[in-house]
Every structure is written in structure tokens, then in C-alpha cells.
Write an enzyme that holds these catalytic residues in place. Structure first.
Site, PDB file in Angstrom:
ATOM      1  N   TYR A  26      -7.499  15.517  -0.798  1.00 45.01           N
ATOM      2  CA  TYR A  26      -6.769  16.129  -1.912  1.00 45.01           C
ATOM      3  C   TYR A  26      -5.501  16.805  -1.380  1.00 45.01           C
ATOM      4  O   TYR A  26      -5.238  17.970  -1.635  1.00 45.01           O
ATOM      5  CB  TYR A  26      -7.653  17.126  -2.660  1.00 45.01           C
ATOM      6  CG  TYR A  26      -7.206  17.370  -4.088  1.00 45.01           C
ATOM      7  CD1 TYR A  26      -7.450  16.427  -5.077  1.00 45.01           C
ATOM      8  CD2 TYR A  26      -6.539  18.533  -4.440  1.00 45.01           C
ATOM      9  CE1 TYR A  26      -7.042  16.643  -6.382  1.00 45.01           C
ATOM     10  CE2 TYR A  26      -6.123  18.766  -5.748  1.00 45.01           C
ATOM     11  CZ  TYR A  26      -6.370  17.807  -6.712  1.00 45.01           C
ATOM     12  OH  TYR A  26      -5.964  18.022  -8.007  1.00 45.01           O
ATOM     13  N   GLY A  27      -4.717  16.023  -0.634  1.00 42.52           N
ATOM     14  CA  GLY A  27      -3.448  16.509  -0.118  1.00 42.52           C
ATOM     15  C   GLY A  27      -2.295  16.048  -0.986  1.00 42.52           C
ATOM     16  O   GLY A  27      -2.427  15.899  -2.205  1.00 42.52           O
ATOM     17  N   GLN A  29      -0.632  13.143  -1.459  1.00 37.03           N
ATOM     18  CA  GLN A  29      -0.845  11.949  -2.285  1.00 37.03           C
ATOM     19  C   GLN A  29      -2.111  12.057  -3.123  1.00 37.03           C
ATOM     20  O   GLN A  29      -2.130  11.707  -4.303  1.00 37.03           O
ATOM     21  CB  GLN A  29      -0.917  10.701  -1.397  1.00 37.03           C
ATOM     22  CG  GLN A  29       0.421  10.225  -0.873  1.00 37.03           C
ATOM     23  CD  GLN A  29       1.286   9.587  -1.950  1.00 37.03           C
ATOM     24  OE1 GLN A  29       0.795   9.056  -2.942  1.00 37.03           O
ATOM     25  NE2 GLN A  29       2.598   9.647  -1.756  1.00 37.03           N
ATOM     26  N   HIS A 108      -1.381   3.592   2.062  1.00 34.42           N
ATOM     27  CA  HIS A 108      -0.536   3.178   3.184  1.00 34.42           C
ATOM     28  C   HIS A 108      -1.356   2.195   3.999  1.00 34.42           C
ATOM     29  O   HIS A 108      -2.571   2.346   4.136  1.00 34.42           O
ATOM     30  CB  HIS A 108      -0.141   4.395   4.015  1.00 34.42           C
ATOM     31  CG  HIS A 108       0.726   4.117   5.201  1.00 34.42           C
ATOM     32  ND1 HIS A 108       1.675   3.117   5.217  1.00 34.42           N
ATOM     33  CD2 HIS A 108       0.795   4.720   6.422  1.00 34.42           C
ATOM     34  CE1 HIS A 108       2.299   3.130   6.395  1.00 34.42           C
ATOM     35  NE2 HIS A 108       1.778   4.077   7.141  1.00 34.42           N
ATOM     36  N   ASP A 191       7.628   0.787   6.476  1.00 34.88           N
ATOM     37  CA  ASP A 191       7.482   2.222   6.228  1.00 34.88           C
ATOM     38  C   ASP A 191       7.670   3.018   7.519  1.00 34.88           C
ATOM     39  O   ASP A 191       8.417   3.997   7.551  1.00 34.88           O
ATOM     40  CB  ASP A 191       6.111   2.497   5.623  1.00 34.88           C
ATOM     41  CG  ASP A 191       5.945   3.944   5.189  1.00 34.88           C
ATOM     42  OD1 ASP A 191       6.527   4.310   4.154  1.00 34.88           O
ATOM     43  OD2 ASP A 191       5.250   4.696   5.879  1.00 34.88           O
ATOM     44  N   GLU A 227      28.244  21.957   6.921  1.00 34.30           N
ATOM     45  CA  GLU A 227      28.953  20.678   6.957  1.00 34.30           C
ATOM     46  C   GLU A 227      28.028  19.513   7.280  1.00 34.30           C
ATOM     47  O   GLU A 227      28.121  18.441   6.672  1.00 34.30           O
ATOM     48  CB  GLU A 227      30.081  20.734   7.993  1.00 34.30           C
ATOM     49  CG  GLU A 227      31.077  19.600   7.876  1.00 34.30           C
ATOM     50  CD  GLU A 227      31.754  19.558   6.507  1.00 34.30           C
ATOM     51  OE1 GLU A 227      31.812  18.466   5.918  1.00 34.30           O
ATOM     52  OE2 GLU A 227      32.203  20.616   6.028  1.00 34.30           O
ATOM     53  N   GLU A 231      25.579  19.602   3.063  1.00 34.12           N
ATOM     54  CA  GLU A 231      26.292  18.644   2.210  1.00 34.12           C
ATOM     55  C   GLU A 231      25.670  17.253   2.224  1.00 34.12           C
ATOM     56  O   GLU A 231      26.032  16.399   1.405  1.00 34.12           O
ATOM     57  CB  GLU A 231      27.760  18.573   2.625  1.00 34.12           C
ATOM     58  CG  GLU A 231      28.531  19.846   2.297  1.00 34.12           C
ATOM     59  CD  GLU A 231      30.040  19.637   2.308  1.00 34.12           C
ATOM     60  OE1 GLU A 231      30.495  18.579   1.835  1.00 34.12           O
ATOM     61  OE2 GLU A 231      30.740  20.531   2.794  1.00 34.12           O
TER      62      GLU A 231
END
Length: 331
Positions: A26-27, A29, A108, A191, A227, A231
Site C-alpha cells: 500500500y505504497g 502505486q 512493472h 523504463d 537558473e 526554471e
């Protein structure tokens, strides 16, 4: 080869209507899959050992069970555990209670593709891999939208594996966006490559190196952070929403000229050779074996590498910059 993309009309969540889905873990995902499935009218049980995950599941209205009990109760058993610990939990709690006709689901492909988990022949083995974190999967679902996902089948013992996988994808909202059919191998390798070369490894190493270059040249750390890190979100958002060409339409001509003429000097043939080497390490299972060995040895190297950046100048400058924007802090 043309992509096969499944959408709402191709899937029917009602195929899970009279079945129980066991979400193991129950993390990040696991909580999103469980909540979306439940909100779609599916009966969900949670397999989670006592601790923070179980406490969170209880707050969300579930009654977490030991993983073996949940797996025995599930018709579809979805493993959402960390890659490095999933095989150990599977061997101890999941594999011994699996029965013919069940479906074993993954978010996964790591453990199936590299052979750390070897399911028995009589079960379906499928994957629905959302392309984003669980928090986004959940928030988009609540908005009535969906997160794209990948679908793959490793075993189709019952002849209904794809039907079950599509029902799962529909119930979590993925078919609202689109579900692309692939293989466990392709999902896993791309992935890992994306994480290591761009999303995590590449981006963090690039921003740290740029930050350090400016600081070494005498610029204030906070200016360097603004910077080279702050951004970055603006550019990534434009790429995410509009693509490369329209992103360039939104920046100055000076910035675009610097992009087109200096970018290739940063990502040159030497970097590309290193990217190919990293892909070779992924495809050969060298990386996977290294990571699982590190975990089983106690993760000392991993923990040390993690600690090294916790109080770096880069992080201290970032905390100062973020303090200027208190609205970024979420409760």
C-alpha cells in the site's frame, strides 16, 4: 510496427465485478490502484504488513491483512511492492498460496523479465504499468481523467488474461487516456533506461554539474539554483504539454539559438556511447543483478550515496529558493 492502443470501448471493468482484487503493498502505486478500483465498484482487499502502509490503508477505510491471506482471497493479485523486495515477499507469502485460474498482476516488469519471480504455469500473469506516479494516477482519476498505461501478458493460462488486464486498466482510469500493448521486456528495459539516463540519473547529474560550474565560477548558489533547477520545471511543463517545437516557440530566440547550437556540445557522441553502455547493462541484467545484490547485502552503498546529497550546497540553496514560495509546501 503500429502500436496497439486500447481505449474505453475495448475494456469492461465489469469483468471484475464478481471477483476480488488483492493489492499487495500500500505504497505509492498500491494505494492509487486500490482506491481507484474500489471507486469503480470492485471488491478490494489489501495485503500489507503492520507499519506505515497498513496505517494508511486503515485511514482509507481498508482492513489490511497479511499478504498471504490477501493473496489467497484474490482472484486478481496485484503486486505493487518495491522491485528489490518483491521476490522475497512472493517466495514467502504469495507463491505458496497461488492456485490455478488466478491472475497475478504487476505494475512493472522487473521481477518477471529478469526471472526473480517465476510464477507457476496455471496462473495468468499480466502487467498494467501506469506511466506516472501513483499520486498522479489517483488525482487524474478523481478529476475524471486517466493516466496512460502499458499492458503486457507473460502467461495466458485461462485464455482470459487480456480481458482481465483491460478490466483492471479500465477500473483505474487508464483506458480514459489509452493503454498501449507491449511486452514485459520492453516495458522493463525502456523504463529503467529512462529513469537512469533522463528522468532521474541524467536530470539530477546535469543540474548538479551545471549548479557546481556556476558556483565554482563565483556566482551565488541561490542564483545558480534558480537558473539550473528552478526554471527547469517551466521547460519540462512545456515539453509535456506541447512537445519540442511548441516549447521552442514559447522561449526567446536567444534561448532557442543557445539550445540548438550548444545542446549538442553537452550531449555529444561520448555521452551517447555512455547511454548505449547503460542500455547494454540493463538488457543483459547486469544492472538488475547489481541492484538486487546491493539490497540483499544490506544496501550500505545505496544508503551512503543517498546521504551524500542530503545536506549538500545544492540542497541548501534549493531550500532557500523554495522558502520564497511557501505555496509549494503541501500538508
Amino acid at each position: 510496427m503500429a502500436l496497439t492502443i486500447y481505449r474505453e470501448a475495448d475494456a469492461d471493468a465489469s469483468h471484475l465485478a464478481d471477483r476480488t482484487v488483492a493489492v499487495i503493498g500500500y505504497g505509492n502505486q498500491g494505494h492509487a490502484h486500490a482506491l481507484n478500483l474500489r471507486d469503480s465498484g470492485i471488491r478490494v482487499v489489501i495485503g500489507q504488513r503492520p507499519g506505515a502502509g497498513a496505517d494508511r490503508a486503515e485511514r482509507d477505510g481498508f482492513k489490511p491483512q497479511p499478504p498471504d491471506q490477501a493473496a489467497a482471497a484474490g482472484d486478481l493479485v496485484i503486486l505493487t511492492l518495491p522491485d528489490e523486495s518483491a521476490a522475497e515477499v512472493y517466495e514467502r507469502s504469495i507463491g505458496p498460496v497461488l492456485r490455478e485460474g488466478q491472475t497475478l498482476g504487476f505494475v512493472h516488469g522487473f521481477n518477471i523479465h529478469f526471472g526473480f519471480i517465476k510464477p507457476p504455469d496455471g496462473v495468468d500473469v499480466v502487467m498494467i504499468a501506469p506511466k506516472g506516479p501513483g499520486t498522479l494516477l489517483r488525482s487524474l482519476f478523481e478529476q475524471g481523467n486517466g493516466l496512460p498505461a502499458l499492458l503486457a501478458m507473460h502467461q495466458d493460462a485461462t485464455g482470459r488474461a487480456k480481458q482481465t488486464a483491460l478490466a483492471w486498466a479500465s477500473a483505474i482510469g487508464a483506458t480514459r487516456a489509452g493503454v498501449i500493448e507491449t511486452t514485459f521486456a520492453s516495458e522493463t528495459e525502456t523504463d529503467l533506461f529512462g529513469e537512469q539516463v533522463v528522468l532521474c540519473g541524467g536530470v539530477t547529474a546535469l543540474t548538479k554539474a551545471a549548479f557546481e560550474t556556476l558556483v565554482e565560477a563565483g556566482y551565488e548558489p541561490e542564483f545558480a539554483y534558480l537558473e539550473c533547477v528552478h526554471e527547469l520545471k517551466q521547460i519540462v511543463d512545456l515539453l509535456y504539454e506541447r512537445g519540442l517545437s511548441e516549447m521552442r516557440d514559447k522561449i526567446s530566440n536567444t534561448a532557442e539559438y543557445g539550445d540548438l547550437t550548444r545542446g549538442p556540445r553537452i550531449i555529444d557522441d561520448t555521452v551517447r556511447r555512455r547511454m548505449r553502455r547503460i542500455l547494454e547493462e540493463i538488457r543483459s541484467a547486469e544492472f538488475a543483478e547489481e541492484w538486487i545484490a546491493e539490497h540483499r547485502a544490506g544496501s550500505a552503498k545505496f544508503k551512503e550515496l543517498h546521504r551524500n546529497d542530503v545536506d549538500s550546497l545544492y540542497e541548501r540553496a534549493g531550500r532557500t529558493v523554495r522558502s520564497l514560495m511557501p505555496w509549494l509546501t503541501k500538508p
